[in-house]
Design a protein around this motif. Structure first.
Motif, PDB file in Angstrom:
ATOM      1  N   ALA A  31       0.803  -1.226   0.000  1.00 21.70           N
ATOM      2  CA  ALA A  31       0.000   0.000   0.000  1.00 21.70           C
ATOM      3  C   ALA A  31       0.843   1.286   0.000  1.00 21.70           C
ATOM      4  N   PRO A  32       1.965   1.375   0.749  1.00 23.60           N
ATOM      5  CA  PRO A  32       2.737   2.620   0.729  1.00 23.60           C
ATOM      6  C   PRO A  32       3.242   3.001  -0.659  1.00 23.60           C
ATOM      7  N   ALA A  33       3.733   2.016  -1.413  1.00 23.90           N
ATOM      8  CA  ALA A  33       4.224   2.306  -2.760  1.00 23.90           C
ATOM      9  C   ALA A  33       3.086   2.764  -3.662  1.00 23.90           C
ATOM     10  N   LEU A  34       1.929   2.161  -3.517  1.00 18.30           N
ATOM     11  CA  LEU A  34       0.777   2.538  -4.325  1.00 18.30           C
ATOM     12  C   LEU A  34       0.310   3.946  -3.960  1.00 18.30           C
ATOM     13  N   ALA A  35       0.339   4.270  -2.665  1.00 12.23           N
ATOM     14  CA  ALA A  35      -0.087   5.604  -2.217  1.00 12.23           C
ATOM     15  C   ALA A  35       0.768   6.701  -2.839  1.00 12.23           C
ATOM     16  N   ASP A  36       2.057   6.424  -3.015  1.00 14.89           N
ATOM     17  CA  ASP A  36       2.951   7.429  -3.593  1.00 14.89           C
ATOM     18  C   ASP A  36       2.652   7.703  -5.061  1.00 14.89           C
ATOM     19  N   ARG A  37       1.857   6.870  -5.686  1.00 16.20           N
ATOM     20  CA  ARG A  37       1.527   7.060  -7.101  1.00 16.20           C
ATOM     21  C   ARG A  37       0.184   7.751  -7.305  1.00 16.20           C
ATOM     22  N   VAL A  38      -0.562   7.956  -6.229  1.00 14.49           N
ATOM     23  CA  VAL A  38      -1.859   8.632  -6.334  1.00 14.49           C
ATOM     24  C   VAL A  38      -1.633  10.106  -6.682  1.00 14.49           C
ATOM     25  N   ARG A  39      -2.414  10.599  -7.622  1.00 10.75           N
ATOM     26  CA  ARG A  39      -2.267  11.991  -8.054  1.00 10.75           C
ATOM     27  C   ARG A  39      -3.394  12.897  -7.553  1.00 10.75           C
ATOM     28  N   SER A  40      -4.550  12.352  -7.223  1.00  7.56           N
ATOM     29  CA  SER A  40      -5.690  13.192  -6.843  1.00  7.56           C
ATOM     30  C   SER A  40      -6.443  12.577  -5.664  1.00  7.56           C
ATOM     31  N   ALA A  41      -6.288  13.203  -4.504  1.00  3.29           N
ATOM     32  CA  ALA A  41      -7.035  12.835  -3.304  1.00  3.29           C
ATOM     33  C   ALA A  41      -6.835  13.946  -2.284  1.00  3.29           C
ATOM     34  N   GLY A  42      -7.850  14.165  -1.444  1.00  9.65           N
ATOM     35  CA  GLY A  42      -7.703  15.177  -0.405  1.00  9.65           C
ATOM     36  C   GLY A  42      -6.721  14.731   0.658  1.00  9.65           C
ATOM     37  N   ALA A  43      -6.861  13.494   1.114  1.00 13.42           N
ATOM     38  CA  ALA A  43      -5.926  12.883   2.059  1.00 13.42           C
ATOM     39  C   ALA A  43      -5.906  11.383   1.773  1.00 13.42           C
ATOM     40  N   ILE A  44      -4.739  10.772   1.932  1.00 16.52           N
ATOM     41  CA  ILE A  44      -4.557   9.353   1.625  1.00 16.52           C
ATOM     42  C   ILE A  44      -4.240   8.611   2.918  1.00 16.52           C
ATOM     43  N   PHE A  45      -4.974   7.542   3.181  1.00 18.28           N
ATOM     44  CA  PHE A  45      -4.817   6.758   4.394  1.00 18.28           C
ATOM     45  C   PHE A  45      -4.267   5.393   3.995  1.00 18.28           C
ATOM     46  N   VAL A  46      -3.073   5.091   4.463  1.00 22.29           N
ATOM     47  CA  VAL A  46      -2.298   3.974   3.920  1.00 22.29           C
ATOM     48  C   VAL A  46      -2.331   2.773   4.858  1.00 22.29           C
ATOM     49  N   GLY A  47      -2.832   1.652   4.343  1.00 18.63           N
ATOM     50  CA  GLY A  47      -2.792   0.401   5.071  1.00 18.63           C
ATOM     51  C   GLY A  47      -3.956   0.216   6.032  1.00 18.63           C
TER      52      GLY A  47
END
Length: 441
Positions: free
Chosen positions: A348-364
């Motif tokens: 999940a952390p690697a995938l989160a770093d590729r997100v381009r559009s979100a207000g906040a990202i919650f990982v794992g």
């Protein structure tokens, strides 16, 4: 209960994805026509209008539009110790995160004697709105006030709707949160009228108001209902605003490794905010989709606000979206641009770093959205309705102005004088060039 949207085997452009993904109908345009006369009334009649509007919309006519300091102190004295401890910890964490957001000033030397400095200057006064409808939101006091304080804003005012059950004052937990943060300018004013009071200021109408009840502000922030959003749209330009906040939303990108019960509860946690709240699961796992749907059926009816939750989950704005694989899911959630995005997948952390559009990202699995609502240290005032494609959550930048300071010596100006004249003449603005030439005549 919750609809399914099957995108497997479909190669859709971002535009096509936006056409099939669920999203609540906000309807701000319709609310603008209702908010406009409220703003005009506040601008014309000040405190008298605020009292009339409170009686009309909140069912109570406040004696004190500005909350007396002793009431703010009393609210803190009577606050449940466990809630006080929780709010104090939230303040500590939010303050630590946002202190690190403050940009540093710097100077760029372009040539000897040619310097451009970048300054960051806080606005002088802000109005912070805290809603008071279906729930009590002391956390919104924390999220707005702490950030303005860390930005260095010298003047802070908070407004929250008057409550009939509390003698026309805002909810005592709101007042207690203000006391914890050292804010003593608090108004029992709600809705679009609060935005009008902040934008235009308000003259007093009773001895306890004084001649001036509230001075106008430079920036208005804070979540609110549709009419608060409409009012913000109408005053933008006269004052700065954080965003036109819409109904809350969560998207969960999950694969077969996710816990179906956790995912279901996370979807429910946002659905309990509002019947129009959006809860979206994006997954390549048909098994997980079915398990989450089953858990929603078990859990949604048992939660305290089940009617609200069931309406939100069953609405056109919520869905379980099936995709080919996690890569396909990433493209889908990027197109959606959720206010809150949870990623519960392998790596999940690697995938989160590729997100381009979100207000906040919650990982794992150990970072659910409610963590961000209260204790993560991040801000919960976030872009909604797809505006995460071009805007950010609330941070110190909302209260800071970037100002460039230009310092050139005679020799430094002389070095570029001919170039200035050439470009100015090409733009047919010869006086620009003359203003430079005259210094060397």
């Amino acid at each position: 209960m919750i609809q399914r949207i099957d995108l497997r085997g479909r190669e859709l452009s971002r535009t096509e994805l936006l056409g099939v993904l669920p999203r609540p109908e906000v309807g701000v345009d319709e609310a603008v026509s209702a908010a406009a006369p409220i703003l005009a009334d506040v601008k014309a009649r000040g405190a008298a209008a605020l009292r009339d509007l409170a009686e009309r919309f909140d069912g109570v006519r406040p004696e004190h539009l500005r909350v007396p300091r002793e009431e703010i102190r009393r609210a803190l004295d009577e606050l449940d110790p466990a809630v006080r401890e929780g709010l104090s910890e939230a303040i500590r964490r939010v303050r630590a995160v946002h202190a690190d957001q403050v940009p540093t000033e710097h100077a760029t030397t372009l040539a000897p004697g040619a310097v451009v400095r970048q300054r960051w200057i806080p606005v002088q006064r802000v109005g912070l709105y805290v809603p008071g409808g279906r729930a009590v939101y002391p956390s919104s006091v924390v999220m707005n006030v702490v950030v303005a304080q860390e930005a260095g804003v010298p003047g802070l005012a908070v407004a929250s709707p008057p409550q009939k059950d509390f003698g026309g004052l805002p909810h005592p937990t709101i007042l207690a949160a203000c006391a914890l943060l050292g804010v003593d300018e608090v108004y029992a004013v709600g809705g679009a009228q609060a935005v009008g009071m902040f934008a235009y200021g308000a003259a007093g109408s009773a001895p306890q108001d004084g001649d001036v009840l509230c001075e106008p502000v430079d920036v208005v922030t804070g979540p609110g209902n549709l009419y608060v959003t409409a009012a913000k749209r109408l005053v933008q330009g006269l004052v700065g605003i954080d965003a036109e906040a819409g109904t809350t939303e969560i998207a969960v990108l999950a694969d077969g490794t996710a816990d179906a019960g956790h995912v279901a509860l996370d979807l429910i946690s946002q659905a309990e905010h509002d019947p129009m709240a959006a809860s979206v699961l994006v997954t390549p796992s048909v098994e997980l989709a079915g398990a989450v749907e089953a858990r929603l059926g078990d859990l949604a009816g048992a939660t305290k606000h089940s009617e609200r939750v069931l309406q939100a989950l069953g609405g056109s704005q919520s869905a379980v979206v099936l995709v080919d694989d996690v890569e396909h899911g990433l493209a889908v959630v990027d197109a959606y641009g959720a206010e809150h995005l949870e990623i519960q997948t392998q790596d999940a952390p690697a995938l989160a770093d590729r997100v381009r559009s979100a207000g906040a990202i919650f990982v794992g699995p150990w970072a659910p959205v409610p963590l961000g609502d209260y204790m993560a240290g991040s801000n919960h005032v976030l872009p909604t309705g797809g505006s995460a494609h071009f805007s950010s959550g609330l941070g110190v930048h909302a209260f800071l102005k970037s100002v460039q300071v230009v310092e050139y010596t005679r020799d430094a100006l002389a070095e570029v004088a001919d170039r200035i004249v050439a470009v100015a003449d090409d733009e047919d603005l010869p006086a620009h060039g003359e203003a430079v030439r005259a210094r060397f005549a």
